[in-house]
Design an enzyme around this catalytic site. Structure first.
Site, PDB file in Angstrom:
ATOM      1  N   SER A 574       0.930  -1.330   0.157  1.00 45.53           N
ATOM      2  CA  SER A 574       0.056   0.001  -0.076  1.00 45.53           C
ATOM      3  C   SER A 574       0.737   1.284   0.069  1.00 45.53           C
ATOM      4  O   SER A 574       1.795   1.423  -0.999  1.00 45.53           O
ATOM      5  CB  SER A 574      -0.871  -0.294   1.135  1.00 45.53           C
ATOM      6  OG  SER A 574      -2.093   1.026   1.268  1.00 45.53           O
ATOM      7  N   ASP A 659      -9.624  -3.517  -5.466  1.00 43.84           N
ATOM      8  CA  ASP A 659      -9.305  -2.803  -4.345  1.00 43.84           C
ATOM      9  C   ASP A 659      -9.755  -1.510  -4.201  1.00 43.84           C
ATOM     10  O   ASP A 659      -9.901  -0.652  -5.293  1.00 43.84           O
ATOM     11  CB  ASP A 659      -7.583  -2.589  -4.752  1.00 43.84           C
ATOM     12  CG  ASP A 659      -7.073  -2.399  -3.505  1.00 43.84           C
ATOM     13  OD1 ASP A 659      -7.548  -1.395  -2.662  1.00 43.84           O
ATOM     14  OD2 ASP A 659      -5.627  -2.469  -3.360  1.00 43.84           O
ATOM     15  N   HIS A 694      -8.060  -4.974  -1.394  1.00 45.31           N
ATOM     16  CA  HIS A 694      -6.957  -4.277  -1.029  1.00 45.31           C
ATOM     17  C   HIS A 694      -6.414  -5.148   0.066  1.00 45.31           C
ATOM     18  O   HIS A 694      -4.972  -5.525   0.073  1.00 45.31           O
ATOM     19  CB  HIS A 694      -7.061  -3.135  -0.002  1.00 45.31           C
ATOM     20  CG  HIS A 694      -5.782  -2.326   0.233  1.00 45.31           C
ATOM     21  ND1 HIS A 694      -5.039  -1.830  -0.950  1.00 45.31           N
ATOM     22  CD2 HIS A 694      -5.312  -1.841   1.446  1.00 45.31           C
ATOM     23  CE1 HIS A 694      -4.183  -0.860  -0.232  1.00 45.31           C
ATOM     24  NE2 HIS A 694      -4.358  -1.110   0.985  1.00 45.31           N
TER      25      HIS A 694
END
Length: 722
Positions: A574, A659, A694
């Site tokens: 991330s 995501d 995610h």
């Protein structure tokens, strides 16, 4: 863009061709090492898309990949997946072996430590072979009959992705509110179950913020938040009464500033329902509603002020307030009586601000106050007796560890439950008598397969960054590790949003340590390990300190001969994936290989596009590029914008089609541009999970497949295949 049948069949035919090529190569490649030249890598079409702001034009050749409804986009992602599978085919058996190894360390039939809340003991448990937990309770005592509130395995059937986003039980213990996500976009459908009859009620509310549910005292009114489907931010709080139509639900508050994130909950005392608006580390505001008056109006605790953050806990007829007011950068603790909160002149200091201690959190009990404090990068738990005012710190006895207050719903008890882990100690839960100081281990995560923590060594190191700042490093390795530069090392970091990466245990990580790797966490600026200033000096126009710290830690580890350039690997996800993109642009020569998970790499384009989920709320972290000073700074480090014609290390990039945090097209575009410009013959792979978001795959064991892929990628580059 509307789908049409012609394009759809073209997509299927193309995918079939890719799979045929892949299958034809399988036998040929079984005995070969991982080799990117075995099959031609996918080439994304170049479709120049100019973007001009501040008199500067950037041309994005892969902007077209943003359209997930375009069959050409899906075709490209499937080709990348087929290519990754083909290149990594020689490691397929090894991946399966790693998966079984990791799974074999997990006690399949397991359960959490029960927590008493009201008249019940609540816990979750796993059954053998189960991917998802069962949420259970027992009334009155642990010897009572078990009630299964939710069976995750049964609910997950038929779904490729499944997650329960928290639950809340009504005060009369009869109605369960819980959220379910089956797409991995973090849009939870709020459902209700009558725990007495087992009936699933007809009330159903879509697109809620998972876990942010609060019951009123009447056991029929519940408050929840709805997410905006463009920004994916929770911006509205509604009131719902069981049995009524959701169309008649009442909007009780709307956050109209898109830079604020919202939260919803109930105080530990259960007296108040609270709505929280937080401006990403810049300001906060609480609204309170008496839980016994669900149709009343929320009142503001203290109006928001730019630069003022505060957090509250209710206690008796007053509130404790953790605040940074009056330049208390590391926060201080104050108290204020109910009804007098809106005037800061009524606030009284309890714990003063300290330059070397960051006040991280608090837990309130009838006779005790427990503070979470960070000092020199480690968490300390401070216990204060509210009657005698005597205090002390709990001793943990390791050089690097992570300790935190666990869930403590009982206000009247003198027993604190806390969690503890370190790089060598599995996650543990303790019950601690705050009067006698007796500590009882309630549970330590079982690690099967002959694990002995004494076989491993952990150290706390300090690297000197280029500006003279000392950056902590937590490191672990198996005994016998040679500090002569001959052994491999995986370096991890995050470094954003003030999130502190504490030393934590991982059973899966043993698969690296047992094969000669060391694992190091670089506690770089951008987190809050060393206090609030550590965060402030790693964000906005100081963001590059995060990247420099990581690189300087790498050079330190090489200099001290924990590893060498041809054996050093890096990993981050991330915002940590942004870190990975930045360091390989700045110092590609330092790393043998890099794994970038769901990486936020197209910083400028994303932060300019307010239609992309979460963008506006991120401006206080990265800056708003509509202002030239931030645009220029962002552009100078944005991984996507700074890809050049040069050699890069071996790279595995992962993403998820659904995501909601970092959209799939960022890593996809990044890989496409790297393919077009890099001058080396190193491995460059993109794996896009077409069914998840995610957090990757759902399920207890499915995630190990992702970890096994990453570890096989790293280990294979070191010539380790078993």
């Amino acid at each position: 863009m509307k789908k049409n049948k012609t394009n759809y069949f073209k997509q299927i035919l193309t995918l079939g061709t890719v799979l045929t090529i892949t299958q034809a190569c399988q036998e040929m490649k079984k005995s070969l090492p991982m080799n990117p030249e075995v099959i031609k890598a996918p080439v994304a079409a170049i479709k120049p898309h100019p973007m001009t702001i501040h008199g500067d034009t950037r041309v994005d050749n892969y902007y077209w990949l943003k359209d997930r409804e375009n069959p050409e986009v899906i075709k490209y992602l499937n080709e990348e997946n087929a290519y990754t599978d083909t290149v990594m085919a020689p490691t397929k058996a090894f991946q399966e072996s790693l998966f079984n190894e990791m799974k074999g360390r997990v006690k399949e039939k397991d359960e959490s430590v029960p927590t008493k809340d009201g008249g019940y003991y609540y816990y979750s448990r796993f059954i053998e072979g189960g991917e998802y937990p069962l949420y259970c309770r027992k009334k009155g005592s642990l010897e009572a009959a078990e009630e299964i509130m939710l069976d995750g395995n049964a609910l997950a059937k038929g779904n490729s992705y499944f997650n329960i986003g928290g639950y809340e039980v009504s005060d009369n213990d009869e109605i369960l509110a819980y959220g379910v996500d089956t797409l991995s976009r973090r849009n939870y459908t709020l459902k209700f179950k009558n725990l007495k009859t087992g009936e699933i009620l007809k009330d159903e509310i879509k697109n809620t913020e998972g876990g942010s549910y609060a019951w009123a005292n009447d056991n029929k009114t519940i408050f929840y938040m709805v997410r905006d489907q463009q920004t994916l931010l929770a911006s509205k709080v509604y009131r719902h009464e069981l049995g009524s139509s959701t169309k008649s639900d009442v909007l009780v508050y709307e956050e109209k500033d898109p830079q604020f994130y919202m939260g919803l909950g109930r105080t530990k005392s259960k007296k108040y329902i609270i709505s929280i608006s937080d401006h990403n580390g810049v300001s906060s505001e609480y609204r309170l509603l008496d839980a016994s008056d669900p149709k009343g109006k929320f009142s503001v605790f203290l109006p928001r002020e730019h630069g003022h953050q505060y957090y509250i806990e209710h206690f008796g007829n007053k509130f404790f307030v953790r605040t940074n007011k009056d330049k208390a950068e590391n926060f201080k603790l104050m108290e204020v009586e109910e009804g007098k909160t809106s005037d800061k002149a009524n606030w009284k200091e309890v714990i003063p601000h300290r330059a070397d201690v960051y006040l991280d959190g608090m837990e309130v009990f009838r006779n005790h106050l427990v503070l979470q404090e960070r000092k020199e990068g480690l968490m300390h738990l401070r216990v204060i007796n509210e009657n005698t005012k005597k205090e002390y710190y709990i001793d943990f006895g390791e050089p690097a560890y992570d300790a935190s207050v666990a869930y403590n719903p009982d206000f009247e008890t003198n027993v604190l439950r806390f969690s503890y882990t370190s790089l060598t100690t599995p996650s543990s839960v303790f019950d601690y008598n705050m009067d006698s100081k007796d500590k009882k281990l309630m549970k330590e995560q079982a690690v099967l397969g002959g694990f002995d923590k004494n076989d491993y060594v952990t150290e706390r190191l300090y690297a000197t960054a280029r500006d003279g700042v000392k950056v902590p490093i937590s490191i672990v390795y198996k005994k016998g590790f040679k500090k002569d530069g001959s052994q491999p090392l995986l370096q991890y970091a995050y470094g954003s949003y003030g999130y502190s990466t504490d030393p934590y245990f991982s059973g899966a990580r043993l698969s690296l340590l047992n094969r000669g790797f060391a694992f190091a966490i670089a506690h770089i600026r951008g987190g809050q390990e060393m206090g609030r200033a550590w965060y402030e000096n790693g964000k906005m126009l100081k963001k590059k300190n995060t990247f420099y710290d990581f690189i300087d830690c790498s050079e330190y580890l090489i200099k001290e001969q924990y590893t060498s350039k041809d054996k050093l690997f890096a990993n981050g996800g991330s915002a940590g994936g942004l870190l990975m993109g930045a360091i390989i642009n700045m110092r590609p020569d330092l790393y043998k290989g890099v794994v970038a998970g769901v990486p936020f790499v197209d910083v400028v384009t994303t932060m300019l596009d307010e239609t992309i989920p979460l963008t506006t709320g991120e401006w206080e972290e990265w800056g708003n590029p509509k202002e030239k000073i931030y645009y220029d700074y962002m552009k100078s480090y944005s991984p996507y914008d700074n890809v050049e014609k040069k050699e890069y290390p071996n790279l595995l990039v992962t993403t998820g089609l659904h995501d909601s945090q970092v959209q799939y097209w960022e890593p996809a575009k990044w890989v496409a541009r790297l393919r077009a410009l890099k001058t080396d013959k190193n491995v460059l792979l993109l794996h896009c999970d077409m069914e998840s978001g995610h957090g990757g795959a759902s399920g207890r064991f499915k995630r190990f497949h992702d970890v096994a892929r990453e570890y096989a990628f790293i280990l294979n580059l070191m010539g380790i295949n078993q």
